[in-house]
Motif scaffolding. Structure first.
Motif, PDB file in Angstrom:
ATOM      1  N   ASN A 224       0.828  -1.214   0.000  1.00  0.00           N
ATOM      2  CA  ASN A 224       0.000   0.000   0.000  1.00  0.00           C
ATOM      3  C   ASN A 224       0.865   1.268   0.000  1.00  0.00           C
ATOM      4  O   ASN A 224       0.574   2.239  -0.705  1.00  0.00           O
ATOM      5  N   ARG A 228       0.962   4.109  -2.994  1.00  0.00           N
ATOM      6  CA  ARG A 228       0.675   5.531  -2.800  1.00  0.00           C
ATOM      7  C   ARG A 228       1.850   6.399  -3.250  1.00  0.00           C
ATOM      8  O   ARG A 228       1.673   7.433  -3.887  1.00  0.00           O
ATOM      9  N   GLU A 233      -2.122   3.422  -6.753  1.00  0.00           N
ATOM     10  CA  GLU A 233      -2.879   2.914  -5.613  1.00  0.00           C
ATOM     11  C   GLU A 233      -3.864   1.813  -6.012  1.00  0.00           C
ATOM     12  O   GLU A 233      -4.067   0.851  -5.266  1.00  0.00           O
ATOM     13  N   VAL A 234      -4.492   1.964  -7.169  1.00  0.00           N
ATOM     14  CA  VAL A 234      -5.462   0.947  -7.610  1.00  0.00           C
ATOM     15  C   VAL A 234      -4.773  -0.399  -7.797  1.00  0.00           C
ATOM     16  O   VAL A 234      -5.242  -1.435  -7.320  1.00  0.00           O
ATOM     17  N   ARG A 237      -3.805  -1.884  -4.476  1.00  0.00           N
ATOM     18  CA  ARG A 237      -4.933  -2.502  -3.757  1.00  0.00           C
ATOM     19  C   ARG A 237      -5.240  -3.884  -4.307  1.00  0.00           C
ATOM     20  O   ARG A 237      -5.552  -4.814  -3.560  1.00  0.00           O
ATOM     21  N   GLU A 238      -5.168  -4.032  -5.628  1.00  0.00           N
ATOM     22  CA  GLU A 238      -5.437  -5.343  -6.221  1.00  0.00           C
ATOM     23  C   GLU A 238      -4.418  -6.373  -5.744  1.00  0.00           C
ATOM     24  O   GLU A 238      -4.764  -7.512  -5.402  1.00  0.00           O
ATOM     25  N   ASN A 240      -2.650  -6.175  -3.012  1.00  0.00           N
ATOM     26  CA  ASN A 240      -2.842  -6.398  -1.579  1.00  0.00           C
ATOM     27  C   ASN A 240      -4.046  -7.304  -1.315  1.00  0.00           C
ATOM     28  O   ASN A 240      -4.026  -8.133  -0.398  1.00  0.00           O
ATOM     29  N   ASP A 241      -5.087  -7.154  -2.114  1.00  0.00           N
ATOM     30  CA  ASP A 241      -6.258  -8.024  -1.955  1.00  0.00           C
ATOM     31  C   ASP A 241      -5.872  -9.483  -2.154  1.00  0.00           C
ATOM     32  O   ASP A 241      -6.343 -10.372  -1.442  1.00  0.00           O
TER      33      ASP A 241
END
Length: 398
Positions: A224, A228, A233-234, A237-238, A240-241
């Protein structure tokens, strides 16, 4: 009868219960007091490791007034000659409740000769490591003429310790008078060691689980922060998911690490739970199938990608949509596989992509399964996506 007297011995997995059951079987022969049985002498059965054990015959000869006569006497002799279970009888009517009979298995177990045992209270097998609370349970059972099964640490003649699963109970004659206390012993040292190993393995698994949770959290934080700082960021997030989905696949199953396998259904539920907070839209159908860690990670990540796609474009993107996930073992005995069916219903109209390039999520699933020597088959059904995932099942890890 003295309260401390009965420390004897055991020997195999879960044998405390077995010892009790076997002792109860012998007791029934003892309870058959003074029956009108045949007077034929006992058949001289041989035991592994030696000739016929005549300790029971000599005991009966020295106790002619007891109830072991006729058929009961024959049964007693034969049972004591053939059983591998250590057995003793104690006299509750003599001060300090001395042992009046032991079979050969008792002598083998403890290392003492018969003349070193007869006339002594059973407490002579106790030692510095013997649990006094276990001895107190024996004392209470004796005082109440009750039956007790207890594990306690005893010591052989050579000083070596062993864990003894002791079954102790009263024996009555035909008139209901207490005549002896029966004790059977079984060495359960190996069982105790196995239990200790299992507890240790579970403690290690819990520690591993804690550390892995921390590791996934740290990795997620790094991803994350990097996203940033680099303006992606998108994408971060993917990524990290997916990391967190992998963590969930193991999170609730690491306590089972000592077994070398993970329950498939438990891992599936953990991965998909965030996509159905109320537990009403994703339905699970499967049994207790288990698999190795590598297969669970691949399946977990693949199901995560399917769930993400369903939440964005499929059944989970609309209020009435539902998903059914079913798993089973399939394939031949030489090449077993895990088969997972993913069935979406009630979502928006299905528009299948022309190729995987238009559906990056699907491409990721294909690549992961291919690397694991598995595959996925899709059916873009009008009611919703239907997919079947296959991954080799390592039977030796189950």
């Amino acid at each position: 009868m003295s309260s401390d007297r009965a420390d004897q011995a055991p020997e195999r997995p879960d044998e405390a219960t077995k010892a009790g059951e076997a002792a109860s079987g012998d007791d029934r022969a003892f309870y058959d007091a003074g029956g009108a049985g045949q007077s034929a002498g006992p058949q001289r059965a041989s035991q592994a490791g030696g000739a016929y054990d005549d300790s029971a015959e000599r005991f009966l000869a020295n106790h002619p007034d007891d109830a072991f006569i006729g058929a009961s006497g024959v049964l007693f002799e034969q049972a004591m000659a053939q059983t591998r279970m250590a057995v003793c009888l104690c006299d509750p009517h003599t001060p300090d409740a001395p042992i009046v009979f032991v079979n050969r298995a008792f002598r083998w177990l403890t290392g003492y000769e018969e003349h070193e045992i007869i006339g002594r209270n059973c407490r002579f097998l106790q030692g510095p490591g013997t649990d006094r609370s276990a001895v107190a349970r024996i004392r209470q059972a004796v005082d109440n003429e009750d039956v007790v099964v207890v594990e306690l640490l005893n010591y052989r003649k050579d000083g070596s310790a062993f864990w003894n699963a002791l079954h102790l109970g009263p024996i009555y004659d035909a008139q209901g008078r207490l005549i002896y206390y029966f004790g059977s012993q079984w060495d359960v040292s190996d069982v105790r060691a196995a239990r200790a190993d299992e507890r240790h393995a579970r403690e290690l698994a819990r520690e591993l689980s804690h550390r892995m949770k921390n590791m996934f959290a740290v990795i997620g934080g790094i991803v994350n922060f990097t996203g940033r700082s680099r303006g992606i960021e998108v994408e971060a997030r993917e990524i990290n998911d997916r990391i967190q989905a992998l963590g969930r696949a193991y999170e609730t199953t690491l306590d089972e690490a000592s077994s070398g396998s993970i329950e498939v259904g438990q891992a599936i539920r953990s991965v998909l739970s965030p996509y159905d907070p109320d537990g009403k839209r994703i339905h699970f159908k499967g049994n207790g199938l288990r698999s190795d860690f590598s297969a669970v990670s691949v399946l977990g990540l693949s199901l995560h990608e399917l769930a993400v796609n369903a939440a964005k474009h499929g059944a989970l993107s609309s209020d009435g949509g539902e998903v059914t996930v079913a798993w089973q073992k399939n394939g031949s005995s030489e090449a077993p596989t895990i088969v997972i069916d993913w069935i979406e219903q009630g979502g928006p109209a299905v528009n299948p992509p022309e190729n995987n390039a238009e559906a990056p999520t699907m491409g990721i699933v294909d690549r992961m399964l291919h690397m694991a020597r598995g595959n996925i088959m899709r059916d873009w059904h009008p009611d919703g996506l239907r997919a079947r995932l296959r991954v080799p099942l390592r039977e030796d890890a189950v």
